[in-house]
Design a protein around this motif. Sequence first.
Motif, PDB file in Angstrom:
ATOM      1  N   PRO A 203       0.810  -1.232   0.000  1.00 29.30           N
ATOM      2  CA  PRO A 203       0.000   0.000   0.000  1.00 29.30           C
ATOM      3  C   PRO A 203       0.837   1.273   0.000  1.00 29.30           C
ATOM      4  O   PRO A 203       0.396   2.307  -0.521  1.00 29.30           O
ATOM      5  CB  PRO A 203      -0.817  -0.125   1.292  1.00 29.30           C
ATOM      6  N   ASP A 204       2.058   1.227   0.551  1.00 27.33           N
ATOM      7  CA  ASP A 204       2.907   2.421   0.574  1.00 27.33           C
ATOM      8  C   ASP A 204       3.744   2.581  -0.689  1.00 27.33           C
ATOM      9  O   ASP A 204       4.563   3.500  -0.788  1.00 27.33           O
ATOM     10  CB  ASP A 204       3.811   2.421   1.813  1.00 27.33           C
ATOM     11  N   GLY A 205       3.558   1.682  -1.664  1.00 27.24           N
ATOM     12  CA  GLY A 205       4.263   1.798  -2.935  1.00 27.24           C
ATOM     13  C   GLY A 205       5.503   0.934  -3.066  1.00 27.24           C
ATOM     14  O   GLY A 205       6.024   0.767  -4.175  1.00 27.24           O
ATOM     15  N   THR A 247       6.283  -9.077   6.436  1.00 29.22           N
ATOM     16  CA  THR A 247       5.200 -10.028   6.644  1.00 29.22           C
ATOM     17  C   THR A 247       3.932  -9.516   5.975  1.00 29.22           C
ATOM     18  O   THR A 247       3.518  -8.374   6.193  1.00 29.22           O
ATOM     19  CB  THR A 247       4.933 -10.250   8.147  1.00 29.22           C
ATOM     20  N   LEU A 248       3.331 -10.377   5.143  1.00 27.57           N
ATOM     21  CA  LEU A 248       2.078 -10.054   4.470  1.00 27.57           C
ATOM     22  C   LEU A 248       0.977 -10.912   5.074  1.00 27.57           C
ATOM     23  O   LEU A 248       1.069 -12.142   5.072  1.00 27.57           O
ATOM     24  CB  LEU A 248       2.186 -10.324   2.973  1.00 27.57           C
ATOM     25  N   HIS A 283       2.304  -6.019   7.295  1.00 27.66           N
ATOM     26  CA  HIS A 283       1.338  -5.442   6.362  1.00 27.66           C
ATOM     27  C   HIS A 283       0.039  -6.247   6.377  1.00 27.66           C
ATOM     28  O   HIS A 283      -0.020  -7.372   5.872  1.00 27.66           O
ATOM     29  CB  HIS A 283       1.938  -5.414   4.955  1.00 27.66           C
ATOM     30  N   PHE A 284      -0.994  -5.653   6.987  1.00 26.28           N
ATOM     31  CA  PHE A 284      -2.320  -6.256   6.985  1.00 26.28           C
ATOM     32  C   PHE A 284      -3.023  -5.814   5.701  1.00 26.28           C
ATOM     33  O   PHE A 284      -3.319  -4.629   5.523  1.00 26.28           O
ATOM     34  CB  PHE A 284      -3.106  -5.814   8.219  1.00 26.28           C
ATOM     35  N   LEU A 285      -3.301  -6.762   4.828  1.00 28.93           N
ATOM     36  CA  LEU A 285      -3.783  -6.451   3.487  1.00 28.93           C
ATOM     37  C   LEU A 285      -5.285  -6.631   3.325  1.00 28.93           C
ATOM     38  O   LEU A 285      -5.829  -6.331   2.259  1.00 28.93           O
ATOM     39  CB  LEU A 285      -3.052  -7.333   2.465  1.00 28.93           C
ATOM     40  N   GLY A 286      -5.958  -7.153   4.371  1.00 30.25           N
ATOM     41  CA  GLY A 286      -7.385  -7.404   4.245  1.00 30.25           C
ATOM     42  C   GLY A 286      -7.658  -8.520   3.250  1.00 30.25           C
ATOM     43  O   GLY A 286      -6.817  -9.394   3.027  1.00 30.25           O
ATOM     44  N   LYS A 287      -8.832  -8.493   2.634  1.00 30.30           N
ATOM     45  CA  LYS A 287      -9.180  -9.487   1.619  1.00 30.30           C
ATOM     46  C   LYS A 287      -8.768  -8.960   0.251  1.00 30.30           C
ATOM     47  O   LYS A 287      -9.104  -7.828  -0.107  1.00 30.30           O
ATOM     48  CB  LYS A 287     -10.687  -9.777   1.662  1.00 30.30           C
ATOM     49  N   LEU A 288      -8.065  -9.778  -0.493  1.00 31.27           N
ATOM     50  CA  LEU A 288      -7.505  -9.350  -1.771  1.00 31.27           C
ATOM     51  C   LEU A 288      -8.227 -10.000  -2.946  1.00 31.27           C
ATOM     52  O   LEU A 288      -8.731 -11.118  -2.834  1.00 31.27           O
ATOM     53  CB  LEU A 288      -6.022  -9.741  -1.848  1.00 31.27           C
ATOM     54  N   PRO A 289      -8.237  -9.340  -4.115  1.00 26.78           N
ATOM     55  CA  PRO A 289      -8.663 -10.016  -5.342  1.00 26.78           C
ATOM     56  C   PRO A 289      -7.782 -11.242  -5.576  1.00 26.78           C
ATOM     57  O   PRO A 289      -6.603 -11.263  -5.171  1.00 26.78           O
ATOM     58  CB  PRO A 289      -8.449  -8.955  -6.427  1.00 26.78           C
ATOM     59  N   TYR A 290      -8.331 -12.245  -6.238  1.00 29.72           N
ATOM     60  CA  TYR A 290      -7.651 -13.536  -6.350  1.00 29.72           C
ATOM     61  C   TYR A 290      -6.251 -13.419  -6.947  1.00 29.72           C
ATOM     62  O   TYR A 290      -5.295 -14.032  -6.434  1.00 29.72           O
ATOM     63  CB  TYR A 290      -8.499 -14.499  -7.180  1.00 29.72           C
ATOM     64  N   GLN A 291      -6.100 -12.654  -7.999  1.00 33.86           N
ATOM     65  CA  GLN A 291      -4.788 -12.564  -8.644  1.00 33.86           C
ATOM     66  C   GLN A 291      -3.755 -11.897  -7.724  1.00 33.86           C
ATOM     67  O   GLN A 291      -2.578 -12.281  -7.729  1.00 33.86           O
ATOM     68  CB  GLN A 291      -4.888 -11.810  -9.978  1.00 33.86           C
TER      69      GLN A 291
END
Length: 404
Positions: A203-205, A247-248, A283-291
């Motif tokens: 998210p921070d690039g 960590t993702l 890095h907490f990414l939440g729910k992501l699109p499948y790809q």
Amino acid sequence: MQFLFIHQNFPGQFRHLAKTLSQDPKHTVVALGQQQAPGLPGVRLIRYQTKRAPAKTTHRYVLPLEAGILAGQAVAEQLIKHQQQGFNPDVVIAHPGWGESLFVKDIFPHARLIHFCEWFYRADGADIGFDAAYPVTLDDRARIRSKNALHLLALDACDIGIAPTHWQKSRFPQEYQSKIQVIHEGVDTDQAKPDANASFTLPDGRVLTTQDKVVTYVARNLEPYRGFPQFIRALAQLQQQRTDFNTLIVGGNDVSYGSKPKDAPNWREKMLAEVKLDPSRTHFLGKLPYQQYLKVLQISTAHVYLTYPFVLSWSLLEAMSAGCCVIASDTAPVREVIRDGEHGYLTDFFDQTAMVNQLTMALADSSNALSVRLNARNKVADEFPIAMGSNLWVQQLIETKGWS
């Protein structure tokens, strides 16, 4: 032939099978689901909704049964309407967990009813009582016994059941196990595959690649059933020992199984209040699109999968298919697909130090870890591809129906 799929969130576990059958011009494939069901291209989806929620005065032990009967009635009304329009399926394939298929045999008595046998609840020997922090009470036992009413009705009604794993089949009553075949629905090994050129943008690039050291964790929701508290505690310890990895963490903040914490809005906030993590490397990414989710797996150096003795997650097989070095809990569903040291590394679910040691080894990227990655990929490619799952399903349908 005419096929009917019933699943409140269709396609759910039936995605690959429904797609395979719908591509054959000899078949008519129809599905039935609730308003939120995403559907599947090429498959006609009939939507239904219940007329009301269970009554507030219903005994809480009976709430799942009443909800199931309401769903079953709503489905029955739709089926009767379409039967009057000429639809009479040869085979009905349903997830019975929400009661939707309760009255199928009353409407289509000559159809073959195939149930997806995902889980049968027990107060002993599986998820309930696994964590000593949540002791089992008599109230729990009574509630769990009552909760199986829908499943027992489904087992009695179906012509055959399909369980994804031997572990899940073993949870059902011995008297019904002869009706249940073990067929996993499979994973898309053509999509979930290793990619040395994969990258993931934070998210921070910042961009992470396979050249970086990355610990990954995936769950539908971050919660105890999937070992989220144990993982976070181990991660905090590992971050104190080394600073060379990111960590993702993929997953939502709701609850899929179990319950929310009593002293926090969700398990993520509860654990962040308990331990200190480095926010620049966590890095907490939440729910992501499948790809995007697949990119997380493809750049992973060490992937953590923890679970109670419960339903096996698709994400574990997809991580193995993507060539991850998996550090997983030494629990019954995992042992069915991972042999320690060959397809991944198993640790005691509650042994934080052991998990940290395994992660440290994986981050060192030893030649042994590379071998484990290859073995994991090969196991899933050989035993869990979509084609195998769909072919076995179709074969079972043919044998059950008695087609030539």
